[in-house]
Every structure is written in structure tokens, then in C-alpha cells.
Enzyme design. Structure first.
Site, PDB file in Angstrom:
ATOM      1  N   ASN A  99       0.057 -52.888   9.196  1.00 23.58           N
ATOM      2  CA  ASN A  99       0.408 -53.232  10.783  1.00 23.58           C
ATOM      3  C   ASN A  99      -0.792 -52.639  11.302  1.00 23.58           C
ATOM      4  O   ASN A  99      -0.831 -51.496  11.469  1.00 23.58           O
ATOM      5  CB  ASN A  99       2.013 -52.943  11.270  1.00 23.58           C
ATOM      6  CG  ASN A  99       1.936 -53.394  12.594  1.00 23.58           C
ATOM      7  OD1 ASN A  99       0.949 -53.113  13.436  1.00 23.58           O
ATOM      8  ND2 ASN A  99       3.082 -53.989  13.116  1.00 23.58           N
TER       9      ASN A  99
ATOM     10  N   ARG B 158      -9.725 -47.854  26.094  1.00 20.16           N
ATOM     11  CA  ARG B 158     -11.042 -47.882  26.992  1.00 20.16           C
ATOM     12  C   ARG B 158     -11.307 -49.445  26.967  1.00 20.16           C
ATOM     13  O   ARG B 158     -12.490 -49.556  27.510  1.00 20.16           O
ATOM     14  CB  ARG B 158     -12.050 -47.372  26.132  1.00 20.16           C
ATOM     15  CG  ARG B 158     -11.976 -46.023  26.139  1.00 20.16           C
ATOM     16  CD  ARG B 158     -12.232 -45.219  27.530  1.00 20.16           C
ATOM     17  NE  ARG B 158     -12.167 -44.012  27.582  1.00 20.16           N
ATOM     18  CZ  ARG B 158     -13.145 -43.174  27.598  1.00 20.16           C
ATOM     19  NH1 ARG B 158     -14.270 -43.247  27.014  1.00 20.16           N
ATOM     20  NH2 ARG B 158     -12.809 -42.023  27.666  1.00 20.16           N
TER      21      ARG B 158
ATOM     22  N   HIS C 168       9.898 -50.277   9.766  1.00 21.70           N
ATOM     23  CA  HIS C 168       9.924 -49.497  10.983  1.00 21.70           C
ATOM     24  C   HIS C 168      10.294 -48.109  10.873  1.00 21.70           C
ATOM     25  O   HIS C 168      11.296 -47.727  10.433  1.00 21.70           O
ATOM     26  CB  HIS C 168      10.955 -50.250  12.087  1.00 21.70           C
ATOM     27  CG  HIS C 168      10.662 -49.633  13.291  1.00 21.70           C
ATOM     28  ND1 HIS C 168      11.118 -48.730  14.023  1.00 21.70           N
ATOM     29  CD2 HIS C 168       9.980 -50.491  14.111  1.00 21.70           C
ATOM     30  CE1 HIS C 168      10.700 -48.829  15.125  1.00 21.70           C
ATOM     31  NE2 HIS C 168       9.717 -49.682  15.243  1.00 21.70           N
TER      32      HIS C 168
END
Ligand code: PXP
Length: 240
Positions: free
Chosen positions: A11, A22, A194
Site C-alpha cells: 500500500n 508540501r 492492517h
């Protein structure tokens, strides 16, 4: 029969999180996807969030044009589904999404949200996408995912990750083993993820019939010190 090699889904959301800090062009998640693939990632995974805090619509389009499988996490939201259908990834995973959450919090309650999810599932399936749903490793959700027409279930590993004792971890692995077996018996492919990292991933990779692990944060965090190529290949070695 020997089990298939487990796929690694990398991921890359947090490569884009850094770029968005930024609102610049670096680090580029598309370049990161290419490095991850060359270093052992089988899938490139990203989550197009409603708040666009990391992956942007243009990123998604470019990622889906790359060679190899792009797997997109999305919430049950008509506008997000429209964008994802235009980008045409190979596969998708329906996930819950709460505004302001730091990361995905737990799996979908497929039983309670069945009506709305089945409409979205039908749209995604009609477009020919492989459909996964992110759920807790529990029988009612597995059955509901199958009834939804899902091809894959992705089990949430957060409860396992949160355990700090050996017996607690063992109990969570048994819970995952049971749910994985049930899903596999129903003809569903099983993914998990996860919170997985370099210290906790190995027992999950050994769950029988597990076919892919989706991992993001720990790989991107490690890449700051060792580079993305090494961070992905170290993870690859741990799950093989
Ligand atoms: N699987 C799903 C469904 C997720 O939502 C996430 C986080 O985006 C992951 C896996 C990867 O989690 P982590 O970044 O903690 O490795």
C-alpha cells in the site's frame, strides 16, 4: 498439495501522504509503485479517500495504467465509486471510512449495511472488477460477503496486532484460521491486513489458505531508513 505463494500487496498511500505535506510532486507514488513491484510486490494497493488526504484522482488513473495489478480500497460512496470505475483497476476492496479517522478503523459491518453495499457491489462487479470486502474475521460477515457476490474477503488483523501477550496473539491467530477456512470452503479467496509489520507478519503468513497480505505503513516507514527496495524485499522474505 503445496499452498500457493502468498501475494504481497504494498500500500503506497503514505508515499502520497508525504508528497501532500508540501502539495509538491515528490515523492511520486507512481515511481514508488514501480520500485515496489520490482522489489517483490505482487499488487499495488491504494485507498482513494473522500478527503483526498493522500492518493489523488490523477494518481489513481496513472497507477491503473501501470503494468500489473492495482488494487483500490474505497468506501461505499457513489462519487468515489464513479472515479474508481473510470480508472478501471483490476480489483477493489470495500472498506469503512469515517471522516477524521487516522486509518481504517475495523472492518465493514456487511450484515447491517447489506442493502447499500449490495448496490455498490453490483456496480463494481458489472464493470468486471474483482471484489473484496474488508471485514472482521467472523462467520456472519463472511456469509454476508459471499451473499454480496464478493470474490475475496480481506480480514482485518487489527485485533491480532493489538495483542501484546503470546496467548492473546495465539487466540487471534486461531480466530483468523477459523474464518479463513470458512471463507475458503465457500470458494472465497482470503487476504488480510492492517497494522502488519516486520515483527508480527510471520504467523499471519502461515495461516492455511491465506492468499495475500496488504501492508502499507510499516513498509513506507522502514523505507525512510533503508530505501523502498530493501523495505519491500525484507517484507517479501518474511512472508515467503
Ligand atoms: N488493508 C486495508 C483494508 C486497509 O484499509 C489498510 C490501510 O489503508 C491496510 C490493509 C494496510 O494497513 P497498514 O498501512 O497498517 O499496513
Amino acid at each position: 498439495m503445496k499452498e500457493q505463494r502468498i501475494k504481497l500487496g504494498v500500500n503506497i498511500d503514505h508515499i502520497a501522504t508525504l508528497r501532500q505535506a508540501r502539495r509538491d510532486i515528490d515523492p511520486d507514488p507512481i515511481a514508488a509503485a514501480q520500485v515496489a513491484r520490482q522489489s517483490g510486490a505482487d499488487l499495488i494497493v491504494c485507498h482513494l479517500r473522500r478527503d483526498r488526504r493522500h492518493i489523488q484522482d490523477e494518481d489513481l488513473i496513472k497507477l491503473c495504467r501501470l503494468k500489473g495489478e492495482t488494487h483500490v480500497e474505497l468506501s461505499d460512496d457513489k462519487q468515489i465509486v464513479d472515479v474508481v470505475l473510470r480508472a478501471k483497476p483490476a480489483s477493489v476492496c470495500l472498506v469503512p471510512e469515517r471522516p477524521g479517522e487516522v486509518s481504517t478503523e475495523g472492518g465493514l459491518d456487511v450484515v447491517r449495511n447489506f442493502k447499500s453495499l449490495s448496490k455498490t457491489a453490483a456496480r463494481l462487479k458489472k464493470a468486471g472488477l474483482e471484489l473484496s470486502v474488508f471485514i472482521a474475521p467472523e462467520a456472519p460477515n463472511v456469509r454476508a460477503a459471499r451473499n454480496l457476490g464478493a470474490d475475496v474477503v480481506e480480514f482485518d488483523t487489527s485485533d491480532y496486532v493489538a495483542e501484546s501477550t503470546k496467548p492473546g496473539q495465539r487466540a487471534q491467530i486461531e480466530r483468523l484460521e477459523l474464518a479463513t477456512y470458512m471463507a475458503w470452503e465457500m470458494g472465497l479467496a482470503v487476504h488480510a491486513g492492517h497494522g502488519l509489520d516486520y515483527h508480527n507478519v510471520a504467523p499471519i503468513a502461515r495461516v492455511p489458505h491465506m492468499s495475500a497480505l496488504n501492508i502499507g505503513y510499516s513498509i513506507v516507514a522502514r523505507s525512510v531508513f533503508v530505501g523502498l527496495k530493501s523495505a519491500v524485499s525484507e517484507m517479501r522474505r518474511l512472508i515467503d
